[in-house]
Design an enzyme around this catalytic site. Sequence first.
Site, PDB file in Angstrom:
ATOM      1  N   ASP A  16     -22.435 -12.633  53.088  1.00 33.20           N
ATOM      2  CA  ASP A  16     -22.432 -11.210  53.117  1.00 33.20           C
ATOM      3  C   ASP A  16     -24.148 -11.001  53.824  1.00 33.20           C
ATOM      4  OD1 ASP A  16     -22.488  -8.381  52.667  1.00 33.20           O
ATOM      5  OD2 ASP A  16     -23.999  -8.614  51.076  1.00 33.20           O
ATOM      6  N   SER A  17     -24.389  -9.920  54.130  1.00 34.60           N
ATOM      7  CA  SER A  17     -25.753  -9.565  54.663  1.00 34.60           C
ATOM      8  C   SER A  17     -26.820  -9.546  53.671  1.00 34.60           C
ATOM      9  CB  SER A  17     -25.735  -8.152  55.278  1.00 34.60           C
ATOM     10  OG  SER A  17     -25.296  -7.192  54.281  1.00 34.60           O
ATOM     11  N   TYR A  48     -27.315  -5.084  57.771  1.00 31.38           N
ATOM     12  CA  TYR A  48     -26.353  -5.345  59.139  1.00 31.38           C
ATOM     13  C   TYR A  48     -25.955  -3.928  59.387  1.00 31.38           C
ATOM     14  CZ  TYR A  48     -25.799 -10.271  58.369  1.00 31.38           C
ATOM     15  OH  TYR A  48     -26.003 -11.739  58.579  1.00 31.38           O
ATOM     16  N   GLY A  49     -25.611  -3.007  58.779  1.00 30.01           N
ATOM     17  CA  GLY A  49     -24.838  -1.878  58.817  1.00 30.01           C
ATOM     18  C   GLY A  49     -25.479  -0.853  59.746  1.00 30.01           C
ATOM     19  N   CYS A  79     -18.498  -8.986  53.646  1.00 30.49           N
ATOM     20  CA  CYS A  79     -19.412  -7.849  53.979  1.00 30.49           C
ATOM     21  C   CYS A  79     -18.682  -6.729  54.906  1.00 30.49           C
ATOM     22  CB  CYS A  79     -20.687  -8.354  55.047  1.00 30.49           C
ATOM     23  SG  CYS A  79     -21.736  -7.148  55.663  1.00 30.49           S
ATOM     24  N   THR A  81     -19.259  -4.449  56.951  1.00 26.05           N
ATOM     25  CA  THR A  81     -19.913  -4.401  58.219  1.00 26.05           C
ATOM     26  C   THR A  81     -19.444  -5.567  59.132  1.00 26.05           C
ATOM     27  OG1 THR A  81     -21.862  -3.014  57.171  1.00 26.05           O
ATOM     28  CG2 THR A  81     -21.941  -3.918  59.758  1.00 26.05           C
ATOM     29  N   GLU A 158     -29.976  -0.618  46.073  1.00 29.57           N
ATOM     30  CA  GLU A 158     -30.957  -1.819  46.161  1.00 29.57           C
ATOM     31  C   GLU A 158     -32.016  -1.263  45.201  1.00 29.57           C
ATOM     32  OE1 GLU A 158     -31.474  -3.766  49.742  1.00 29.57           O
ATOM     33  OE2 GLU A 158     -29.253  -4.479  49.437  1.00 29.57           O
ATOM     34  N   CYS A 190     -17.899  -0.934  51.518  1.00 29.60           N
ATOM     35  CA  CYS A 190     -19.001  -1.504  51.753  1.00 29.60           C
ATOM     36  C   CYS A 190     -19.443  -2.258  50.203  1.00 29.60           C
ATOM     37  CB  CYS A 190     -20.068  -0.730  51.976  1.00 29.60           C
ATOM     38  SG  CYS A 190     -21.829  -1.246  51.762  1.00 29.60           S
ATOM     39  N   THR A 191     -19.893  -3.407  50.362  1.00 31.41           N
ATOM     40  CA  THR A 191     -20.229  -4.191  49.171  1.00 31.41           C
ATOM     41  C   THR A 191     -20.972  -3.777  48.166  1.00 31.41           C
ATOM     42  OG1 THR A 191     -22.175  -5.019  50.396  1.00 31.41           O
ATOM     43  CG2 THR A 191     -20.230  -6.412  50.318  1.00 31.41           C
ATOM     44  N   HIS A 192     -21.790  -2.677  48.684  1.00 32.69           N
ATOM     45  CA  HIS A 192     -22.548  -1.953  47.608  1.00 32.69           C
ATOM     46  C   HIS A 192     -21.988  -0.825  46.624  1.00 32.69           C
ATOM     47  CE1 HIS A 192     -25.587  -4.239  49.646  1.00 32.69           C
ATOM     48  NE2 HIS A 192     -26.608  -3.690  48.868  1.00 32.69           N
TER      49      HIS A 192
END
Length: 275
Positions: A16-17, A48-49, A79, A81, A158, A190-192
Amino acid sequence: MNTIQSYDNRPIGVFDSGLGGLTAVKELTRIFPNENIIYFGDTGRVPYGTRSEETIIKYVRQDIRFLMSHNVKAVVAACGTASSVALNHLKNEFPVELIGVLEPVCTAALKKTKNHKIGVLGTPGTINSGAYSAGIQKLNSAVTVIEQACPMFVPLVENGYLTHPATYLFAEEYLKPLMEKQVDTVILGCTHYPLLETVITEILGDSVTVINAGYETALHTKQILKEKNMLSSQTECGNHTYYVSDDVAKFSCLGGMFLGKKIKAAVSKIDIDTY
Ligand code: DGL
């Protein structure tokens, strides 16, 4: 005739990023705890996004090369993105099973929707690529897809603002167009975003199904490895090894939020530019 069951005890590579792909590792570990996993988080080059297609492809190529240097049996692009922007360009470049989030997530969303209106939330890179719309409409052209970029979600997560009033404010803004179109299924592309699921589901209400990319990708990975006789024969819990391209201590500390438990395994820093 008896079919011979074979196994492959090499690790699964996941990248992942940054930290977000740990939400996929969490699901992979739940679904097949006995697999060894090598994780690379490109923490030195996240996000990356918001980058160009050219840069994302270059980064993803290096991420895959790094994981392949560890003799992985498959590479999971955890990821959103990377999966939307780069995997299509790189799929014939590597002699390894390359698994992205797009296919499993689009398939899962199509199974869930009843009114044929699907919403997609993602980074600006993911949404600008139009990959989710294309992926869904390739499978069913009668479906309406409403895509929404959510540039503030990654920084909010984050910084630990998981249920902060500011998060509700942005979520209401981003979800409004989807609710106006009455989508009944929303992809967290998206991962988050699984970390914002409480806020998102609260705003969308119970009638909307939310698709978690990490979970669907983990299920899909298991299915592919099973079909190819590549599951691990190990009976004990798998080993997890973590690599990052920036500060190790920060990854170990914040990573627990995404993984759902403390990172106990070793974390090493690598120079991704050499791959
Ligand atoms: N991992 C990215 C994704 O899933 C989010 C963070 C970034 O922009 O790099 O799209």
